[in-house]
Design an enzyme around this catalytic site. Structure first.
Site, PDB file in Angstrom:
ATOM      1  N   CYS A 123      -4.618   5.387  -5.282  1.00 52.71           N
ATOM      2  CA  CYS A 123      -4.007   4.087  -4.980  1.00 52.71           C
ATOM      3  C   CYS A 123      -2.558   4.176  -5.460  1.00 52.71           C
ATOM      4  O   CYS A 123      -2.295   4.281  -6.660  1.00 52.71           O
ATOM      5  CB  CYS A 123      -4.754   2.960  -5.681  1.00 52.71           C
ATOM      6  SG  CYS A 123      -3.996   1.340  -5.404  1.00 52.71           S
ATOM      7  N   CYS A 136       0.870  -1.192   0.000  1.00 55.26           N
ATOM      8  CA  CYS A 136       0.000   0.000   0.000  1.00 55.26           C
ATOM      9  C   CYS A 136       0.896   1.227   0.000  1.00 55.26           C
ATOM     10  O   CYS A 136       1.437   1.611   1.046  1.00 55.26           O
ATOM     11  CB  CYS A 136      -0.924  -0.004   1.212  1.00 55.26           C
ATOM     12  SG  CYS A 136      -1.938   1.500   1.271  1.00 55.26           S
TER      13      CYS A 136
HETATM   14  N1  LIG Z   1      -6.480  -2.686  -2.142  1.00 54.59           N
HETATM   15  C1  LIG Z   1      -5.127  -3.045  -2.370  1.00 54.59           C
HETATM   16  C2  LIG Z   1      -4.138  -2.505  -1.414  1.00 54.59           C
HETATM   17  C3  LIG Z   1      -4.158  -1.022  -1.287  1.00 54.59           C
HETATM   18  C4  LIG Z   1      -3.287  -0.230  -2.200  1.00 54.59           C
HETATM   19  C5  LIG Z   1      -3.110   1.159  -1.701  1.00 54.59           C
HETATM   20  N2  LIG Z   1      -4.221   1.989  -1.508  1.00 54.59           N
HETATM   21  C6  LIG Z   1      -1.942   1.875  -2.296  1.00 54.59           C
HETATM   22  O1  LIG Z   1      -1.839   3.096  -2.101  1.00 54.59           O
HETATM   23  O2  LIG Z   1      -1.064   1.230  -2.878  1.00 54.59           O
HETATM   24  C7  LIG Z   1      -4.959  -4.557  -2.465  1.00 54.59           C
HETATM   25  O3  LIG Z   1      -5.672  -5.327  -1.792  1.00 54.59           O
HETATM   26  O4  LIG Z   1      -4.090  -4.967  -3.214  1.00 54.59           O
END
Ligand SMILES: N[C@@H](CCC[C@H](N)C(=O)O)C(=O)O
EC number: 5.1.1.7
Length: 291
Positions: A227, A79
């Site tokens: 993300c 993340c």
């Molecule tokens: N939902 C994702 C993990 C989260 C990613 C995040 N918000 C970022 O900033 O990289 C998963 O389950 O892979």
């Protein structure tokens, strides 16, 4: 009773990606998927996209082992936005300007800079092999895979690039990231049988060789304002297709990130801000058994 009952937390965000940071380095207690879902509760909880739980370091030279939970209780290997929040929190408390962390996806180095309000995280090397992402069947070339939704002769979205950044990403190249109903197509694609561990779904528009715009439906968290790992995956996928340089700016609904896919070691560097909102202690009632 949950280890999180009465425990201190910090609510932060990484360009709009909602993050809760909990430091449990002084405890051996485990956070469960039920705990993670309870924290996200709209009634008395602290709604978030990712919960970053700092645990005792397992390796010499690391600051913490970090478990990352999505708001549906599932765990993620990476993340990017959450890491910048953790880094800011730790640096502000300790005065450090560099640190190494461990997550399920491996070791991550992070540092303050290149400007005082910016944090850079080395997100490691991308993986392109179909088993690494993972996909349910063999694709020799993951720059584009055969996957589409909508009518067979006129698909709405098709031929995504797929990449692992410690978590699975599919990137659909489009002309306008706002022209598609990501809230509707996101869950269908996230749970498509081609992705045995589900996937983060991104719509990406290449503005020019130095700039990409994206929107992401996150695995386990839904539509988010940002993300970080999707920004990294998109930058790498676009450079791999020779459509951009290896250093680009990514515009997300919540702000901008700088991404560089470094030639010398294949690592992806993500740079952006991290914002502190408030801190508090979890209400124990959140974790009380139902009934
Ligand atoms: N939902 C994702 C993990 C989260 C990613 C995040 N918000 C970022 O900033 O990289 C998963 O389950 O892979």
């Amino acid at each position: 009773m949950s280890a999180l009952a009465n425990h201190a937390f910090a609510k932060m965000n990484g360009i709009g990606n909602e993050i809760v940071v909990v430091d449990m380095r002084d405890s051996t207690a485990k956070v469960t998927p039920d705990d993670a879902r309870a924290v996200a509760s709209a009634r008395g909880g602290v709604p978030y996209d990712q919960l970053m739980v700092l645990q005792k370091p397992r390796l010499d030279g690391t600051e913490a082992f970090i478990s990352i939970y999505n708001n549906d209780g599932s765990e993620a290997g990476a993340c990017g936005n959450g890491m910048r929040c953790v880094v800011r929190r730790i640096f502000e408390k300790s005065g450090q300007t560099t640190a190494t962390f461990e997550t399920a996806a491996g070791l991550l180095n992070a540092w303050r800079g290149p400007a005082p309000d910016l944090y850079t995280v080395d997100m490691g090397a991308p993986k392109f092999g179909w088993q690494d992402i993972p996909l349910a069947e063999e694709f020799r070339d993951t720059r584009y895979i055969e996957l589409q939704i909508g009518p067979i002769d006129n698909p709405i979205l098709h031929s995504p690039s797929v990449v692992s950044m410690g978590n699975p990403h599919a990137i659909f190249w489009v002309e306008d990231v706002n022209a598609h109903d990501l809230e509707r197509f996101g869950p269908l694609l996230e749970n498509h049988p081609i992705f045995p561990e589900r996937a983060n779904i991104t719509l990406a528009h290449i503005v020019d060789r130095d700039h990409i715009t994206i929107r992401t439906w996150e695995r386990g968290a839904g539509l988010t304002r940002a993300c970080g790992s999707a920004a990294c995956a998109t930058a790498v996928a676009a450079a791999r297709l020779k459509r951009t340089e290896r250093k680009v700016e990514i515009t997300l609904p919540g702000g901008k990130l700088g991404i560089e896919w470094r030639e010398r070691d294949d690592h992806v560097l993500m740079t952006g801000t991290a914002t502190f909102e408030f801190e508090g202690n979890f209400d124990p009632a959140l974790f009380a058994p139902a009934g």
